[in-house]
Design a protein around this motif. Sequence first.
Motif, short mmCIF file in Angstrom:
data_model
loop_
_atom_site.label_atom_id
_atom_site.label_comp_id
_atom_site.label_asym_id
_atom_site.label_seq_id
_atom_site.Cartn_x
_atom_site.Cartn_y
_atom_site.Cartn_z
N HIS A 152 0.87 -1.12 0.04
CA HIS A 152 -0.09 0.13 0.08
C HIS A 152 1.02 1.24 -0.15
O HIS A 152 0.46 2.19 -0.29
CB HIS A 152 -0.82 -0.09 1.21
N HIS A 188 -8.14 9.43 -6.76
CA HIS A 188 -8.71 8.98 -5.58
C HIS A 188 -7.73 8.84 -4.31
O HIS A 188 -8.10 9.17 -2.97
CB HIS A 188 -8.80 7.37 -5.56
N ASP A 213 -18.45 5.21 -5.43
CA ASP A 213 -17.19 4.96 -5.29
C ASP A 213 -16.64 6.31 -4.56
O ASP A 213 -15.76 6.17 -3.65
CB ASP A 213 -16.68 4.97 -6.76
N LEU A 217 -14.64 6.53 -0.80
CA LEU A 217 -13.63 7.18 -0.59
C LEU A 217 -13.53 8.28 0.40
O LEU A 217 -12.30 8.84 0.83
CB LEU A 217 -12.98 7.56 -1.76
N GLU A 314 -6.30 2.43 -2.50
CA GLU A 314 -6.98 0.94 -3.04
C GLU A 314 -5.97 0.40 -4.08
O GLU A 314 -5.69 0.97 -5.00
CB GLU A 314 -8.29 1.55 -3.41
N GLU A 316 -4.58 -3.13 -6.44
CA GLU A 316 -4.84 -4.33 -7.09
C GLU A 316 -3.41 -5.12 -7.38
O GLU A 316 -2.73 -4.49 -8.06
CB GLU A 316 -5.63 -4.35 -8.41
N ARG A 336 -8.75 -0.19 -10.09
CA ARG A 336 -9.29 0.23 -9.01
C ARG A 336 -8.35 0.22 -7.73
O ARG A 336 -8.30 -1.00 -7.21
CB ARG A 336 -10.91 -0.16 -8.49
N TYR A 337 -7.33 1.21 -7.61
CA TYR A 337 -7.43 2.43 -8.26
C TYR A 337 -5.94 2.16 -8.87
O TYR A 337 -5.39 3.27 -9.51
CB TYR A 337 -7.63 3.49 -7.28
#
Length: 350
Positions: A152, A188, A213, A217, A314, A316, A336-337
Motif C-alpha cells: 500500500h 482517489h 465510489d 472514498l 486502494e 490491485e 481500482r485504483y
Amino acid sequence: MQTVGYAARSPESPLAPMAFERRALRGNDVAIEITHCGVCHSDLHTARNDWGGTRYPVIPGHEIVGRVTAVAPGVTRYKAGDRVAVGCMVDSCMECDQCDKGEEQLCRHGMTGTYSGVDRVDGTPTHGGYSGAIVVREEFVVKVPDALDAAHAAPLLCAGITVYSPLRKWNVGEGTRVGVIGLGGLGHMAVKLAVAMGAHVTVVSRAKDKEADALALGAHVLLVSGDREAMAAARDSLDLIIDTVPVEHDLNPYLPLLDVDGTLVLVGQIGPLGKLSSLPLLRGRRRISASPIGGISQTQEMLDFCGEKGVVPEIEMIRMDEINHAYDRLEKADVRYRFVIDMATLENAV
Ligand SMILES: [Zn+2]
Ligand SMILES: [Zn+2]
C-alpha cells in the motif's frame, strides 16, 4: 550487481525481461531489494514514447518499496534491513536554490528521473522499479513508516505525493473546499488525502455512476459535469481544484466552480490545454497552475502523514508477467485504483 527487469525496447514492443547491471555502491549509495512497485500512467506513456524522448530500452517503475541490502560507507540514515522507498527521482544538482529549499523536483538543472534518465556521475541510463534491485544515493531514499504495509505504501511515491504537494502548497486544512476531477490513481488519493486534512471534498465526474465510489472514498459530494443545472448551482463553491485527468480536456466548464482567487491545479495531463478563455479567470481572479510530484522531505512528510492517519491507496496486486495486460487495462481506466506489482513474482517471470 547483476539484476533483471522488465523493459520496453521500442514504443511498439511489450515489456519483456532484460538482464542488466546496477552500479557498484558510490559514496553514499543505498542498495535496495525491491519488494513492490506501483504502476503509474507515466510508466505506460514512457514505455510507448507518448511524450517523446524515451531512452530505450526502458525499465519503468517509480513507486518503489523495498529493503536495504547494503549501504556505502558514507550512508548515515539507513542500514541493511530498513524498509525504504524511492519515487520519481533519484538525483538532482543538490546545489541550486530549489534543491537547497528541498524542492529537488524543481532543480534548476533538472532532476534525474528514476527511469529513462541519465546518471549524473557516469552517464549511464537510469532504470526503474520493475526490477529486482536498485541503487540510489541516500538523499533520494525515504523511510516507510511501520504503520504502512509495503504494497500500500508503493503508490504513495508518485500518486500520493503528486496530489499531496499541491494540497499542502495551497494550504488545505479544516473546511477548505476542494474539488477533485478524475477518480483514478491520482484522483482517489487526492480525495483521501484532502479528507484526512479536514477538507470538504467534491468529486467532479462525467458520470453519476461514480457517486458510490466517490462517497466510499470519503468525498462529501459528487458533481456531474454534464449536469448544467448542478454545475451552475456549484459556481464559486471551491477553493482549490485538483485536476487529475491524464488526457487533453476542456478546462472551461470547471473554472467557474472556483471561488474568487481559487486555483485549478493540473497534475495529470502533460501537453496542450486546448482552447481557453481568459474570461472565467478574469471574473474571479482565478488561477490555473500545474504541479510536478514534490520534494524529498515533503515525500517523507506525506508518508508519515499517511501512516499516522491511516490513509492508503486502494490497490490491485499483480504478478510481474501480468504487466502488459495491466497496461491494456490501465489505458481503459479499468483499475481500482492502482496496480502494484508483487516483485517476488519477478523470479518466476524471467
Ligand atoms: Zn508516476
Ligand atoms: Zn538543483
